[in-house]
Design a protein around this motif. Structure first.
Motif, mmCIF file in Angstrom:
data_model
loop_
_atom_site.group_PDB
_atom_site.id
_atom_site.type_symbol
_atom_site.label_atom_id
_atom_site.label_comp_id
_atom_site.label_asym_id
_atom_site.label_seq_id
_atom_site.Cartn_x
_atom_site.Cartn_y
_atom_site.Cartn_z
ATOM 1 N N ILE A 62 0.967 -1.180 -0.199
ATOM 2 C CA ILE A 62 0.562 -0.354 0.141
ATOM 3 C C ILE A 62 1.009 1.382 0.215
ATOM 4 N N PRO A 63 0.536 2.311 -0.457
ATOM 5 C CA PRO A 63 -0.407 2.305 -2.331
ATOM 6 C C PRO A 63 -0.539 1.667 -2.347
ATOM 7 N N THR A 64 -0.869 1.313 -3.256
ATOM 8 C CA THR A 64 -0.568 0.400 -5.003
ATOM 9 C C THR A 64 -1.708 0.792 -6.063
ATOM 10 N N LEU A 65 -1.212 1.329 -7.136
ATOM 11 C CA LEU A 65 -2.277 2.054 -8.215
ATOM 12 C C LEU A 65 -2.915 1.172 -9.329
ATOM 13 N N VAL A 66 -3.707 0.201 -9.456
ATOM 14 C CA VAL A 66 -4.054 -0.522 -10.941
ATOM 15 C C VAL A 66 -4.663 0.180 -11.658
ATOM 16 N N LYS A 67 -4.017 0.078 -12.862
ATOM 17 C CA LYS A 67 -4.166 0.294 -14.255
ATOM 18 C C LYS A 67 -5.532 -0.269 -14.962
ATOM 19 N N LYS A 68 -7.348 -0.371 -14.587
ATOM 20 C CA LYS A 68 -7.851 -1.316 -14.621
ATOM 21 C C LYS A 68 -8.168 -1.308 -16.488
ATOM 22 N N VAL A 69 -8.511 0.076 -16.929
ATOM 23 C CA VAL A 69 -8.313 -0.282 -18.568
ATOM 24 C C VAL A 69 -8.428 0.916 -18.765
ATOM 25 N N PRO A 70 -7.216 1.350 -20.077
ATOM 26 C CA PRO A 70 -7.309 0.256 -21.445
ATOM 27 C C PRO A 70 -6.162 -0.749 -20.728
ATOM 28 N N GLU A 71 -6.236 -1.410 -21.217
ATOM 29 C CA GLU A 71 -5.655 -3.040 -21.313
ATOM 30 C C GLU A 71 -4.495 -2.810 -21.742
ATOM 31 N N PRO A 72 -3.289 -3.836 -21.588
ATOM 32 C CA PRO A 72 -3.052 -4.949 -20.404
ATOM 33 C C PRO A 72 -3.271 -3.385 -18.868
ATOM 34 N N VAL A 73 -3.496 -4.351 -17.737
ATOM 35 C CA VAL A 73 -3.737 -4.108 -16.498
ATOM 36 C C VAL A 73 -2.401 -3.665 -16.099
ATOM 37 N N ARG A 74 -2.350 -3.036 -15.756
ATOM 38 C CA ARG A 74 -0.227 -2.312 -14.640
ATOM 39 C C ARG A 74 -0.675 -2.077 -13.340
ATOM 40 N N LYS A 75 0.243 -2.351 -12.506
ATOM 41 C CA LYS A 75 0.216 -2.102 -11.330
ATOM 42 C C LYS A 75 1.583 -1.301 -11.025
ATOM 43 N N ILE A 76 1.457 -0.096 -10.170
ATOM 44 C CA ILE A 76 1.486 1.004 -9.705
ATOM 45 C C ILE A 76 2.265 0.654 -8.073
ATOM 46 N N ILE A 77 3.126 0.567 -7.477
ATOM 47 C CA ILE A 77 3.143 0.856 -5.870
ATOM 48 C C ILE A 77 4.216 2.129 -5.159
ATOM 49 N N GLY A 78 3.114 2.478 -4.257
ATOM 50 C CA GLY A 78 4.124 3.120 -3.954
ATOM 51 C C GLY A 78 3.182 4.346 -3.739
ATOM 52 N N ASP A 79 4.307 5.799 -3.020
ATOM 53 C CA ASP A 79 3.296 6.976 -3.183
ATOM 54 C C ASP A 79 3.055 7.562 -5.241
ATOM 55 N N LEU A 80 3.690 6.830 -5.610
ATOM 56 C CA LEU A 80 3.148 7.806 -6.808
ATOM 57 C C LEU A 80 3.900 9.081 -7.759
ATOM 58 N N SER A 81 5.339 9.150 -6.573
ATOM 59 C CA SER A 81 6.031 10.643 -7.005
ATOM 60 C C SER A 81 6.629 10.593 -7.896
ATOM 61 N N ASP A 82 7.304 9.780 -7.963
ATOM 62 C CA ASP A 82 8.326 9.733 -9.059
ATOM 63 C C ASP A 82 6.868 9.143 -10.825
ATOM 64 N N GLU A 83 6.932 10.793 -11.244
ATOM 65 C CA GLU A 83 6.028 10.623 -12.331
ATOM 66 C C GLU A 83 6.257 10.647 -13.665
ATOM 67 N N GLU A 84 8.132 10.352 -14.306
ATOM 68 C CA GLU A 84 7.620 9.265 -15.338
ATOM 69 C C GLU A 84 7.553 8.221 -15.356
ATOM 70 N N LYS A 85 7.847 7.421 -13.722
ATOM 71 C CA LYS A 85 8.028 6.298 -13.928
ATOM 72 C C LYS A 85 6.400 5.998 -13.919
ATOM 73 N N VAL A 86 5.523 6.374 -13.394
ATOM 74 C CA VAL A 86 3.983 6.753 -13.281
ATOM 75 C C VAL A 86 3.260 6.443 -14.596
ATOM 76 N N LEU A 87 3.835 7.863 -15.350
ATOM 77 C CA LEU A 87 3.063 8.049 -16.704
ATOM 78 C C LEU A 87 3.617 6.750 -18.312
ATOM 79 N N VAL A 88 4.991 5.809 -17.734
ATOM 80 C CA VAL A 88 4.825 4.912 -18.018
ATOM 81 C C VAL A 88 4.873 3.540 -17.738
ATOM 82 N N GLY A 89 4.160 3.665 -16.354
ATOM 83 C CA GLY A 89 3.234 2.109 -15.820
ATOM 84 C C GLY A 89 2.000 2.925 -16.207
ATOM 85 N N LEU A 90 1.847 3.645 -16.757
ATOM 86 C CA LEU A 90 -0.092 4.206 -16.895
ATOM 87 C C LEU A 90 0.074 4.443 -18.653
#
Length: 96
Positions: A62-90
């Motif tokens: 925790i915290p974990t972000l799950v991108k349900k749609v659009p596929e593929p489903v992806r998970k990003i763990i943490g406080d999401l402070s690394d914008e580049e990592k979050v954008l790549v993950g999404l």
């Protein structure tokens, strides 16, 4: 920039009102407003309130972000402070 035809369904798992949970939600909202304005939906699930909901998405941290749609489903763990990592993950390409 994200295509307007895509709708992003995001689920953020948190545990109470901890600083990391609050930071994750604030960071996520900021990125969505910046890169996905009008085409995203955020569902926040507090596992202190609904602990059984963690099983469906196999949440281990925790915290974990799950991108349900659009596929593929992806998970990003943490406080999401690394914008580049979050954008790549999404799978969002920032507008330059």
């Amino acid at each position: 920039m994200a295509k307007a035809s895509k709708k992003y369904e995001l689920r953020l798992y948190i545990a109470g009102n901890t600083p990391r949970s609050v930071a994750a939600l604030n960071n996520l909202k900021r990125y969505c407003e910046e890169h996905l304005k009008g085409i995203y939906e955020i569902e926040v699930i507090d596992l202190l309130v609904n602990p059984t909901l963690a099983e469906g998405d196999q949440i281990l941290a925790i915290p974990t972000l799950v991108k349900k749609v659009p596929e593929p489903v992806r998970k990003i763990i943490g406080d999401l402070s690394d914008e580049e990592k979050v954008l790549v993950g999404l799978d969002i390409r920032p507008a330059r």
